[in-house]
Design an enzyme around this catalytic site. Structure first.
Site, PDB file in Angstrom:
ATOM      1  CD  GLU A  69      -3.124  -0.243   0.125  1.00 18.52           C
ATOM      2  OE1 GLU A  69      -3.303   0.237  -1.017  1.00 18.52           O
ATOM      3  OE2 GLU A  69      -3.645  -1.306   0.500  1.00 18.52           O
ATOM      4  CG  HIS A  70       0.127   4.951   0.835  1.00 20.98           C
ATOM      5  ND1 HIS A  70      -0.237   6.172   0.323  1.00 20.98           N
ATOM      6  CD2 HIS A  70      -0.881   4.581   1.663  1.00 20.98           C
ATOM      7  CE1 HIS A  70      -1.402   6.539   0.842  1.00 20.98           C
ATOM      8  NE2 HIS A  70      -1.817   5.591   1.651  1.00 20.98           N
ATOM      9  CG  ASP A  74      -7.819   0.237  -8.927  1.00 14.36           C
ATOM     10  OD1 ASP A  74      -7.016  -0.313  -8.154  1.00 14.36           O
ATOM     11  OD2 ASP A  74      -8.433   1.281  -8.654  1.00 14.36           O
TER      12      ASP A  74
END
Ligand code: ADP
Ligand code: MG
Length: 377
Positions: free
Chosen positions: A31-32, A169
């Site tokens: 994440e990030h 995504d």
């Protein structure tokens, strides 16, 4: 869903459609990391957008959204996007396919989905990928590469929906494969499948339904911290840094920037650890790394919030194998890897305790790692 779409399509357009679907996604860990040139680790899930579709012999697209109960149409030579937000995704995909020199002819479509909207599972990417895949198969003999389909979805978000997203995504939605997660290198865009078949465990999202809107953009501030540290260390992105480099330069870095970098550098290693663990089928290690990621996001990167920390604590108290915030932070879901025999207790406890404290019941979403974009036979 297929039968429902077939019936709705025939009622409306009086012809026989074919079917395509694409999936929402989760990100297990990483994440990030995207803007730091690092790794993400997504997979497609068993929540889909599906369309019934047929060529209509005109230069018009006629669209019906079952879930919105709305109809719209647009011409393929039109430059102005439709008024309906949901139709902009399909319009954008058509424009982006045409822009790349590929074919789109008039078509009729009826579509619906069960990817929860705005819950962090990327329903918009599922919608774009579903249509990008369909247009490739219907009009272009699948000459557009799968990766280009992901780029078409991403450009749609940028150019027609005002969302300046990365590639994860759409990538996950088109490349997703049953029982596999994908380690995507956000710098080179190379990726590799890893087996994810947690027999005896369930993957469950707990949606807090909280979204904290913050005044200053914490996202930009985090990015700036990372860029400053990278510059001090003389590397392009924190992807190229390790803990010893960070320690050696500690005196030149603010305490806040230091903590941010500790998280990012740690997260790169955690993703690699998870890959190794998955190859051995060691889900306990996977779970531990998820907790460590949560801790880092909460204490070092400071993008959690009280409600998500609370859900993480509940998971820990219940003995859940792994739990962490999924997504950028400040609200949304936690993703949890839960032993099957603990599942009922955990879900009930999370619902009750969260409701007692915050007056709202979180939404439970079970997910199974599944195929991404495909033709539905
Ligand atoms: P997410 O995080 O789920 O991608 P977004 O705000 O990016 O959230 O995208 C949600 C938007 O995508 C919706 O507002 C709608 O316009 C479109 N969308 C998603 N799912 C559907 C659906 N089943 N039917 C119609 N439109 C949908
Ligand atoms: Mg989206």
């Amino acid at each position: 869903m297929k039968d429902k779409l077939r019936t709705a399509f025939i009622e409306r357009f009086s012809s026989n459609p074919v079917f395509y679907a694409s999936a929402g996604r989760i990100n297990l860990i990483g994440e990030h990391t995207d803007y730091n040139g690092g790794f993400v680790f997504p997979g497609a899930i068993d929540k889909y957008i599906m369309t019934a579709i047929n060529i209509n012999g005109t230069d018009k697209v006629r669209l019906y959204s079952v879930d919105m109960n709305q109809y719209t149409e647009f011409g393929l030579r039109e430059e102005d996007k439709p008024a309906e937000q949901w139709a902009c995704y399909v319009f954008g995909v058509c424009r982006e396919v045409i822009k790349r020199g590929f074919e789109v002819k008039g078509f009729d479509a009826v579509f619906a989905g069960d990817v929860p909207l705005g819950a962090g599972l990327s329903s918009s990417a599922a919608l774009e990928s579903c249509f990008a895949y369909a247009l490739n198969d219907l009009f272009n003999d699948n000459k557009i590469s799968i990766f280009e389909l992901a780029l078409i979805g991403q450009s749609t978000e940028h150019n027609y929906c005002g969302v300046n997203c990365g590639i994860m995504d759409q990538f996950a939605s088109v490349f997703g494969k049953k029982d596999c997660l994908m380690r995507l290198d956000c710098r080179s865009l190379e990726f590799k499948y890893f087996p994810f078949k947690p027999v005896g465990y369930k993957l469950v999202l707990v949606n807090s339904q909280v979204k904290h809107e913050l005044v200053d953009s914490p996202y930009n501030k985090r990015r700036e911290s990372c860029e400053r540290v990278a510059k001090t260390l003389g590397v392009e992105t924190l992807r190229d840094a390790d803990m010893s480099m960070l320690e050696a330069a500690k005196a030149q870095i603010s305490d806040e920037d230091y903590k941010r970098a500790v998280y990012v550098i740690g997260e790169k290693q955690r993703v690699l650890d998870v890959c190794e663990a998955l190859e051995k089928g060691d889900y306990e290690t996977v779970g531990q790394r998820m907790y460590e990621t949560h801790h880092g996001l909460s204490k070092d990167y400071e993008v959690s919030c009280e409600e998500l920390d609370f859900l993480n604590d509940v998971a820990k108290e219940c003995g859940v194998t792994g739990s962490r915030i999924m997504g950028g932070g400040f609200g949304g879901c936690t993703i949890n890897l839960v032993k099957e025999d603990l599942y009922d207790t955990f879900v009930q406890t999370a619902k009750t305790k969260f409701n007692e404290k915050y007056g709202i019941e979180p939404i439970i979403i079970d997910v199974v790692i599944s195929d991404g974009a495909h033709k539905v036979e």
